[in-house]
Design a protein around this motif. Sequence first.
Motif, PDB file in Angstrom:
ATOM      1  N   GLY A 160       0.789  -1.222   0.000  1.00 41.83           N
ATOM      2  CA  GLY A 160       0.000   0.000   0.000  1.00 41.83           C
ATOM      3  C   GLY A 160       0.819   1.269   0.000  1.00 41.83           C
ATOM      4  N   SER A 161       2.080   1.198   0.437  1.00 44.73           N
ATOM      5  CA  SER A 161       2.904   2.403   0.493  1.00 44.73           C
ATOM      6  C   SER A 161       3.227   2.948  -0.899  1.00 44.73           C
ATOM      7  CB  SER A 161       4.213   2.108   1.242  1.00 44.73           C
ATOM      8  OG  SER A 161       4.893   1.004   0.665  1.00 44.73           O
ATOM      9  N   GLY A 163       4.532 -11.208  -7.689  1.00 43.60           N
ATOM     10  CA  GLY A 163       4.174 -10.037  -6.920  1.00 43.60           C
ATOM     11  C   GLY A 163       4.191 -10.363  -5.443  1.00 43.60           C
ATOM     12  N   PHE A 164       4.262  -9.324  -4.605  1.00 44.35           N
ATOM     13  CA  PHE A 164       4.199  -9.527  -3.156  1.00 44.35           C
ATOM     14  C   PHE A 164       3.608  -8.279  -2.518  1.00 44.35           C
ATOM     15  CE2 PHE A 164       8.388  -7.808  -4.152  1.00 44.35           C
ATOM     16  CZ  PHE A 164       8.561  -6.788  -3.220  1.00 44.35           C
ATOM     17  N   GLY A 165       3.021  -8.470  -1.331  1.00 47.34           N
ATOM     18  CA  GLY A 165       2.527  -7.330  -0.562  1.00 47.34           C
ATOM     19  C   GLY A 165       1.080  -6.958  -0.798  1.00 47.34           C
ATOM     20  N   ALA A 166       0.304  -7.779  -1.525  1.00 45.23           N
ATOM     21  CA  ALA A 166      -1.109  -7.476  -1.765  1.00 45.23           C
ATOM     22  C   ALA A 166      -1.990  -8.499  -1.058  1.00 45.23           C
ATOM     23  CB  ALA A 166      -1.403  -7.467  -3.257  1.00 45.23           C
ATOM     24  N   LEU A 203      -7.269  -7.104  -6.048  1.00 42.61           N
ATOM     25  CA  LEU A 203      -6.254  -6.986  -5.016  1.00 42.61           C
ATOM     26  C   LEU A 203      -6.540  -5.801  -4.101  1.00 42.61           C
ATOM     27  CD1 LEU A 203      -2.878  -5.404  -6.130  1.00 42.61           C
ATOM     28  CD2 LEU A 203      -5.058  -4.878  -7.229  1.00 42.61           C
ATOM     29  N   THR A 204      -6.025  -5.885  -2.903  1.00 42.55           N
ATOM     30  CA  THR A 204      -5.951  -4.748  -1.993  1.00 42.55           C
ATOM     31  C   THR A 204      -4.472  -4.539  -1.690  1.00 42.55           C
ATOM     32  OG1 THR A 204      -8.080  -5.246  -0.985  1.00 42.55           O
ATOM     33  CG2 THR A 204      -6.588  -3.826   0.253  1.00 42.55           C
ATOM     34  N   MET A 205      -3.934  -3.408  -2.080  1.00 44.00           N
ATOM     35  CA  MET A 205      -2.517  -3.132  -1.845  1.00 44.00           C
ATOM     36  C   MET A 205      -2.335  -2.909  -0.348  1.00 44.00           C
ATOM     37  SD  MET A 205      -1.856  -0.679  -5.150  1.00 44.00           S
ATOM     38  CE  MET A 205      -0.080  -0.618  -4.936  1.00 44.00           C
TER      39      MET A 205
END
Length: 707
Positions: A331-332, A377-380, A416-418
């Motif tokens: 999300g950042s 990908g990563f972080g979602a 997705l939700t970041m």
Amino acid sequence: MTRVQLSLRARGLKNKASGKNISDPFAVVTLLAPQSSPQSSGGAPQVLGRTETIYDDLSPDWIKTFTFNYDLGLQQYFVVTIYDEKEKHKNSDNLGKHKEIAQSKFELGSILGSPGNINAKSVSSGGIVYASVEESAFDARKLLLAVRGRKLANVENTLFGKSDPFFEIYAKKHSPHGDSWDAVYRSEYIRSNLSPEWKAASVSIETLCGSDLDRPIKISVFDFSKKGIFTPMGSCETTVNDLVNRSNTKQPSNFKMLEGKLVIDKAWMIGDSGDAGLAGKVSNLKMSEAAPVFSTSSAPPRVASAKKPSFVDYLSGGCELNLAVAIDFTGSNGDPRRPGTLHHMNPSSSNSYQKVITAIGSILEKYDSDHRFPVMGFGAKYGGVIQHCFQCGPTPEVVGVNGIMDAYNSVFKTPLTMSGPTVFTKVIQVSAAHAIQAQRAANQVGKQVYSVLLILTDGAVSDVMATKQAIGEVCNAPLSIVIVGIGNADFSAMQYLDDNSVGRDIVQFVESQRHLHSKGSLTAATLDEIPRQLVQYFSMNGILPGSKVVLREEDIAVSSDEEEIDLGLSINAEGEIAVNGGGYYSDGYDMPAVSYPPVSSQPHTPGAPTQPFTPGVPPQPYMPGPSSQPYTPGAPSQPYTPGMPSLPASGVPSQPYAPVASSQPYAPGGPSQPYAPGAPSQQPYAPGAPSQPYAPGGPSQPYAPGA
């Protein structure tokens, strides 16, 4: 930085000579310069020199070679311009006096990444130009020979004529198809003289024998003919050590020819310290003159030391580089629909992620024959569950840099939700498993593969020590990790990972913001350590480079220049060939040739997305494929099994995520509230301690994060 040498040949050139004559081609090589932004000086294009002229031959093999400094991270373009030498302007560098036959542009890395380290280009006027590259170790020594003939055979076919003798020196080349002799020097010819005295020959020791002074060399004498058909007059084999040692004891080397002898009165070597200008001083040396006296430091050793394998040696043996890309969707990064955020897509310009992908990917794809790359990908979050490693795009691997870009863009069409935190460990483990599997499979068929993981992130990892441990556990895999920081965050933790490696150093960190002025600056910094890391991995595992790949000419792929070459050559005030126009190539971050989904510049309105979401098409967990042996990084308590990641993107190991179908279009973040990346309507996910097991679609077993 590695020194390499370029060799040229051509086939089927267009005849530019008049009447029944045949063209006499020679080639000029020009190194192009990057057209950098005002903040960076890219230098000027440089003419490296011209070859000798090959008479009456539309398929010439030139002997003259050209030396480059090769760097994996830099693109180096050069142009080969071929001219037909006019008789009345023989040996003149005034190119306006000669007719241009053909022109082709090559890129050094593309040649080294091709089978056999050779590229071929068709030219619009007709014919094919071949450019091949091999390593030239930094051995600045030269062998100087004072050569003469004595009562050589007259092989002239005319009644009263005499032969016009010249000699060639050959290096012995080894290949799986057998040994061959490559000409590395040709003398001038002496007209109508059977006892000629030639100018002193000067030959690079590296080119002649690869610094192995006991490797056989060959010297052959021919009768020159303007028609390009040379009649042999005799040949002999010897070594550099034999010639120099005989000369040191004042014993001329006499070699029997068809008739008479070839005599080498003096043979000596010069180096690059203090005697660099001596080659020119002895160019007109005759037999009656004394050879210069040199220090004993120039005396050759009898046995050359074994050469350590180099990065180019592994490339020449067919080693390929496999690229994997991992992208930060935390999300950042900001709302991708808002201009100025890191993932925002603008059809008229590239965002920072796109710039880095195209810059680095366009270089590394040249060293991979199938151009297929996994994108992760990563972080979602998907379905409220954080994913630290998920597949981007519809397939486990994509084709080319455009495929990477399409996979990256496709993620924003999924639900997705970041979110966060920023965790690399899963991506590192999966990539290491994939690297080991790829090298194991390549080894079974006598090949070699080394992998590069490119991680793009906008911030520091949440757990530095856990990441450091994960890197240490995979440091013995055939893998290098390149981390590129995107944006202006504090990357001190990333630099810590670079500076404090555990075991073999496999990490390189670079901040992209420091290299926005030049794509070449970014790629040079990010790829700087990979050659050393590759050689270190194979050396520590006792894996030598494969035999140099040798292709038949008919098996070499032929391409054509896709754009017109902007280059003008002329003679400068010093009488040298110089560039008088053009000679530059773009060093900017070019827009990738892919189509992007429309992105609104206005804040997102729930219930009215720009594109409706199609349920049932989420990203898939990245699966590197089955392996015959489980991957065990650093001997953890449980073996790691590639193909069954414990944290797939969908959150369900056995089934892909299938959200409940709805007649309404998908509204990220929930229809009742505006989309807020990193702040979904649910409570932040706490890995390892969920309030309820997540069970999308009702599987038989609840999903247990971390197990």
